[in-house]
Motif scaffolding. Structure first.
Motif, PDB file in Angstrom:
ATOM      1  N   PHE A 177      75.410 137.535  60.680  1.00 14.06           N
ATOM      2  CA  PHE A 177      74.978 136.607  59.647  1.00 14.06           C
ATOM      3  C   PHE A 177      73.472 136.391  59.690  1.00 14.06           C
ATOM      4  O   PHE A 177      72.845 136.420  60.754  1.00 14.06           O
ATOM      5  CB  PHE A 177      75.648 135.239  59.824  1.00 14.06           C
ATOM      6  CG  PHE A 177      77.142 135.252  59.656  1.00 14.06           C
ATOM      7  CD1 PHE A 177      77.977 135.249  60.762  1.00 14.06           C
ATOM      8  CD2 PHE A 177      77.707 135.271  58.391  1.00 14.06           C
ATOM      9  CE1 PHE A 177      79.340 135.248  60.611  1.00 14.06           C
ATOM     10  CE2 PHE A 177      79.075 135.277  58.232  1.00 14.06           C
ATOM     11  CZ  PHE A 177      79.894 135.276  59.355  1.00 14.06           C
ATOM     12  N   TYR A 178      72.927 136.139  58.515  1.00 13.29           N
ATOM     13  CA  TYR A 178      71.565 135.627  58.382  1.00 13.29           C
ATOM     14  C   TYR A 178      71.628 134.506  57.360  1.00 13.29           C
ATOM     15  O   TYR A 178      71.951 134.735  56.190  1.00 13.29           O
ATOM     16  CB  TYR A 178      70.601 136.710  57.923  1.00 13.29           C
ATOM     17  CG  TYR A 178      69.167 136.219  57.774  1.00 13.29           C
ATOM     18  CD1 TYR A 178      68.657 135.902  56.523  1.00 13.29           C
ATOM     19  CD2 TYR A 178      68.350 136.044  58.886  1.00 13.29           C
ATOM     20  CE1 TYR A 178      67.357 135.436  56.380  1.00 13.29           C
ATOM     21  CE2 TYR A 178      67.052 135.585  58.752  1.00 13.29           C
ATOM     22  CZ  TYR A 178      66.562 135.276  57.503  1.00 13.29           C
ATOM     23  OH  TYR A 178      65.284 134.811  57.356  1.00 13.29           O
ATOM     24  N   LYS A 179      71.394 133.276  57.796  1.00  8.38           N
ATOM     25  CA  LYS A 179      71.518 132.096  56.941  1.00  8.38           C
ATOM     26  C   LYS A 179      72.907 132.023  56.309  1.00  8.38           C
ATOM     27  O   LYS A 179      73.062 131.747  55.120  1.00  8.38           O
ATOM     28  CB  LYS A 179      70.440 132.079  55.856  1.00  8.38           C
ATOM     29  CG  LYS A 179      69.035 131.928  56.415  1.00  8.38           C
ATOM     30  CD  LYS A 179      68.005 131.797  55.304  1.00  8.38           C
ATOM     31  CE  LYS A 179      66.624 131.616  55.880  1.00  8.38           C
ATOM     32  NZ  LYS A 179      65.596 131.463  54.832  1.00  8.38           N
ATOM     33  N   GLN A 180      73.925 132.343  57.134  1.00  6.65           N
ATOM     34  CA  GLN A 180      75.340 132.289  56.749  1.00  6.65           C
ATOM     35  C   GLN A 180      75.708 133.332  55.702  1.00  6.65           C
ATOM     36  O   GLN A 180      76.777 133.264  55.105  1.00  6.65           O
ATOM     37  CB  GLN A 180      75.731 130.895  56.257  1.00  6.65           C
ATOM     38  CG  GLN A 180      75.730 129.856  57.363  1.00  6.65           C
ATOM     39  CD  GLN A 180      76.372 128.555  56.931  1.00  6.65           C
ATOM     40  OE1 GLN A 180      76.145 128.079  55.829  1.00  6.65           O
ATOM     41  NE2 GLN A 180      77.168 127.969  57.803  1.00  6.65           N
ATOM     42  N   ILE A 181      74.849 134.311  55.468  1.00  2.87           N
ATOM     43  CA  ILE A 181      75.161 135.435  54.590  1.00  2.87           C
ATOM     44  C   ILE A 181      75.406 136.655  55.472  1.00  2.87           C
ATOM     45  O   ILE A 181      74.582 136.981  56.326  1.00  2.87           O
ATOM     46  CB  ILE A 181      74.027 135.719  53.599  1.00  2.87           C
ATOM     47  CG1 ILE A 181      73.811 134.519  52.678  1.00  2.87           C
ATOM     48  CG2 ILE A 181      74.316 136.967  52.771  1.00  2.87           C
ATOM     49  CD1 ILE A 181      72.637 134.682  51.741  1.00  2.87           C
ATOM     50  N   GLN A 182      76.524 137.331  55.275  1.00  3.28           N
ATOM     51  CA  GLN A 182      76.814 138.497  56.095  1.00  3.28           C
ATOM     52  C   GLN A 182      75.899 139.640  55.684  1.00  3.28           C
ATOM     53  O   GLN A 182      75.878 140.066  54.529  1.00  3.28           O
ATOM     54  CB  GLN A 182      78.276 138.925  55.962  1.00  3.28           C
ATOM     55  CG  GLN A 182      78.622 140.098  56.877  1.00  3.28           C
ATOM     56  CD  GLN A 182      80.109 140.414  56.895  1.00  3.28           C
ATOM     57  OE1 GLN A 182      80.925 139.628  56.421  1.00  3.28           O
ATOM     58  NE2 GLN A 182      80.473 141.552  57.447  1.00  3.28           N
ATOM     59  N   ASP A 329      68.713 123.028  62.769  1.00  3.25           N
ATOM     60  CA  ASP A 329      69.550 124.222  62.682  1.00  3.25           C
ATOM     61  C   ASP A 329      69.130 125.051  61.461  1.00  3.25           C
ATOM     62  O   ASP A 329      68.916 124.503  60.384  1.00  3.25           O
ATOM     63  CB  ASP A 329      71.016 123.784  62.540  1.00  3.25           C
ATOM     64  CG  ASP A 329      71.989 124.942  62.732  1.00  3.25           C
ATOM     65  OD1 ASP A 329      71.742 126.002  62.141  1.00  3.25           O
ATOM     66  OD2 ASP A 329      72.978 124.770  63.453  1.00  3.25           O
ATOM     67  N   PRO A 330      68.994 126.384  61.596  1.00  2.00           N
ATOM     68  CA  PRO A 330      68.609 127.209  60.439  1.00  2.00           C
ATOM     69  C   PRO A 330      69.534 127.050  59.237  1.00  2.00           C
ATOM     70  O   PRO A 330      69.133 127.280  58.102  1.00  2.00           O
ATOM     71  CB  PRO A 330      68.669 128.643  60.993  1.00  2.00           C
ATOM     72  CG  PRO A 330      68.447 128.494  62.454  1.00  2.00           C
ATOM     73  CD  PRO A 330      69.089 127.186  62.830  1.00  2.00           C
TER      74      PRO A 330
END
Length: 768
Positions: A177-182, A329-330
């Motif tokens: 994940f990056y910023k909750q995007i897979q 948290d990011p």
């Protein structure tokens, strides 16, 4: 004697044209044989541990969406150390060069695991065998893989190696994940050569490869992280997917945004959790009250969940404020926008009660209310002096109360039911017209069922004095709490009344006497509540006969339900036959009405039933004012036409451009192929209508043009031009016929004939 000539002879050949056909057939047969040989498939054998999901003459070999072979045979193979199934396939001859020892085959079928669902397309096409070409020596015998091989390093994208102390719940295909995007997934994992660490191979999709920099931090986002203690409970998870299937998250610290691109050959460290990675977002916050804050320990909380920590504090030179730096948290980055709010939470005792009681246990903390996602990003904020009102999404019942004045109410003032605190005032402000005060109220979830459409609220602040010299003086206060801090009390006389969980609007009465005044409670359903609030008047001929007490949405969300109380002429108004409608300002070329509502606001008008009858407590408001002519005397007729055009209730009916009646209503005919228009002719002009009368649509302008006769423009009147109209003519004596009968139907023509315009019968009218 006649001499006879000798005969001439010619030698014939043994060849015949009929031999051409066999030769052609031989050539075609040879060509077909050569073609069959050239296109013949190549048979190979693949050993599978099981033949489950493989069918002869049906299961195909698919490579990049194209069929390159098919299963033509299956047999058990119990030779050797392993037992399984030997499958014979016929492969396309074009793939012969790729049938080498390192080429791998495996069966693709639906698979459900914690990491997700794969092979979903086989539910439609069926199981199939796929391949990954390799090098090596040519061969015709292969051993199938039990699962798909890891993603090759040659696939476009970023291939990285992460080193971790332990694997955790990571698995193959676990998301990255990056910023909750897979943005990628785990390819594979294995023990390092020294067997002291775990090497996790990950793949980042090409479009996201630039997000990974030299100083990027990776951490294990699997499952739920809980840190509990006297200072509170810290719960963290990346997403629901990471809870179930495990996952990895990464971010680049803000102070490392200029970090250069990474070298894929260099491994990254996989931290155990977010805190260990130290990849938070830095936010500057100005605090007017900084008592009790502790760098490195004071948490930033959102709904009881820790989302950051106060890292540093710098007190201003005047000692009246402090600037602090928060590390968040990011996942909060998308919500650090214009509209986000921060405030200090600590124990506080006031007349309205005790707040921040939880801070007695876990210490003072900073609370955050996220801003709208997608708004203007901010990193500098000024803390509020106190908590903002509750969100309407918070558990419990959220209400809006309309009052003539605020009294001694304030934020935090209690809402009481039978002297038990069941809620509180959350906010207050002026209404849009600044004539009333609008209060936001909240009822605790366990007491929400106490409020319904029959509930009445009143201001219970302070002391009420009643009485006189002869009768004595009565002193009354709801409670000591409301005496000091103000408060609101309510009653619900009908516990079975309708209930809604949407935001409801009520009138906040000045006293209990005003709240429980006598009258009949009714409900009125309107299509829209625009401009209608608790306190909106219900009038009849300019006299206020009732008020709206509360406003709520219907259960199907298609309309608005008004809970009202009729206090005058309730016997006639709360009766079958009464009609209600909303009075709004009307602005038009011909008609301008109800301009007073531009100042006083909209209200409801009622037309009571002709006489008191059976009681009715539920009404559906009309879309517009009813045609009052239905109760007037006159000749009622029906006009039949193909289309309504611009005809509507109130349109004039004229005779020789003199108004003699009007349209009262319109409807579709019984078979829906005609429009029936109902008209009312005034009693004095009723004799004008005879059986031979002709009606026509006089709306708009009629234009006739010709080369020699010029242009002729015709319109019945200015009113007909603007709003539409109907005209009629009656034939001369004696062709006019007998008087029209009530309810008689006439045809409504689109335009008049020239003859009708010249009719001029002499018909006596009644005196006014």
């Amino acid at each position: 004697m006649t001499e006879l000539s000798s005969a001439k002879t010619r030698r014939t050949t043994n060849w015949s044209a009929i031999w051409i056909l066999p030769l052609i057939a031989l050539l075609i047969g040879g060509w077909l044989a050569w073609r069959a040989y050239a296109q013949a498939g190549i048979e190979i054998q693949i050993f599978f541990p099981s033949g489950d999901g493989i069918q002869v003459n049906k299961t195909e070999v698919i490579y990049k969406g194209m069929s390159i072979g098919k299963v033509i045979g299956m047999e058990l193979d119990d030779q050797g150390q392993q037992r399984g199934v030997r499958v014979t396939l016929e492969m396309d001859k074009r793939v012969e060069l790729h049938l080498r020892s390192n080429t791998r085959f495996w069966l693709v079928k639906p698979s459900v695991s914690l990491a997700g669902i794969t092979g979903l397309e086989t539910l439609v096409s069926g199981n199939y065998i796929t391949a990954s070409p390799g090098d090596g020596e040519p061969t015709r015998k292969f051993v199938a893989l039990t699962e798909a091989p890891p993603l090759a390093d040659s696939v476009p994208g970023l291939h990285l190696t992460l080193k971790a102390e332990r694997l955790g719940s990571l698995n193959r295909d676990s998301p990255v994940f990056y910023k909750q995007i897979q943005v990628g997934r785990v390819k594979s994992y294995q023990l390092a050569e020294d067997q002291s660490t775990v090497e996790v191979k990950v793949f980042i999709q090409p479009e996201f490869a630039g997000l990974v920099r030299k100083h990027t931090r990776f951490w294990n986002a699997s499952g739920v992280f809980i840190d509990a203690g006297l200072s509170g409970v810290k719960v963290r998870t990346e997403s629901l997917t990471s809870i179930v299937a495990g996952g990895i998250a990464f971010a680049t610290p803000e102070h490392r945004k200029d970090s250069p691109p990474t070298d894929p050959a260099l491994p990254f460290r996989l931290y155990e959790d977010f805190d260990a990675a130290q990849a938070g977002i830095k936010v500057a916050l100005k605090l007017a009250d900084y008592e009790g804050v502790d760098p490195g320990r004071t948490p930033v909380m959102y709904k009881g969940v820790r989302v950051g920590t106060l890292k540093t504090i710098k007190v201003a030179e005047d000692l009246n404020s402090a600037s602090v730096e928060l590390t968040l948290d990011p996942r909060t980055e998308d919500y650090l926008t214009e509209g986000a709010e921060f405030w200090m939470v600590k124990p506080s005792i006031s007349l309205a009660g005790i707040t921040g009681l939880e801070a007695l246990v876990k210490g003072n903390y900073i609370a955050i209310k996220p801003g709208p996602k997608g708004g203007t990003a901010l990193r500098d904020f000024v803390a509020r002096a106190k908590a903002p009102p509750l969100d309407v999404d918070a558990p419990g019942l959220h209400l809006v109360l309309f009052a003539d004045n605020l009294g001694s109410l304030e934020v935090g003032s209690p809402i009481l039911y039978r002297q038990v605190r069941v809620g509180s005032i959350q906010s207050y402000q002026f209404s849009r017209d600044r004539k009333r005060v609008v209060l936001g109220a909240h009822i605790e979830p366990e007491y929400a069922s106490l409020v319904n459409s029959s509930t009445r609220f009143w201001n219970a602040s302070g002391i009420t004095l009643k009485g006189g010299i002869s009768s004595g003086i009565e002193v009354k206060s709801e409670s000591l709490q409301t005496l000091l801090a103000g408060g609101v009390t309510f009653e619900t006389p009908n516990p079975k009344a309708s209930v809604t969980r949407k935001v409801q609007r009520f009138t906040l009465h000045s006293s209990r006497e005003a709240a429980v005044q006598e009258g009949v409670a009714i409900q009125i359903r309107v299509l829209s509540g625009d401009g209608i609030n608790p306190g909106t008047a219900i009038r009849y001929k300019g006299i206020e006969v009732g008020k709206v007490e509360s406003v709520e949405l219907t259960d199907d969300l298609q309309a608005v339900l008004l809970n009202a109380r009729i206090v005058k002429a309730s016997g006639r108004i709360a009766s079958v036959g009464s009609e209600f409608w909303v009075v709004k300002p009307e602005l038009g070329l011909i008609r301008t009405a109800n301009l007073d509502t531009l100042v006083s606001g909209q209200y409801l008008e009622v037309l009571p039933a002709p006489k008191a009858g059976k009681q009715q407590l539920y009404f559906e408001a009309r879309k517009q004012a009813p045609s009052l002519e239905v109760r007037e005397d006159g000749l009622r007729l029906v006009l039949s036409t193909l289309r309504r055009g611009s005809i509507k209730p109130g349109v004039l009916v004229s005779y020789r451009e003199v108004p003699v009646g009007k349209v009262t209503d319109f409807e579709l005919g019984p078979t829906s192929d005609r429009v029936l228009i109902h008209v009312l002719i005034e009693p004095r002009y009723a004799p004008l209508v005879r059986s031979g009368t002709r009606f026509w649509n006089a709306s708009g302008i009629g234009v006739e043009a010709g080369l020699f006769k010029g242009v002729k423009v015709r319109t019945e009147s200015l009113e007909a031009l603007l709003e539409g109209g109907i005209a009629f003519a009656t034939p001369n004596n004696p062709e006019m016929g007998g008087p029209a009968q009530p309810g008689q139907t006439f045809a409504l023509h689109d335009e008049p004939q020239e003859l009708w315009l010249h009719w001029a019968p002499k018909i006596a009218l009644e005196n006014k």
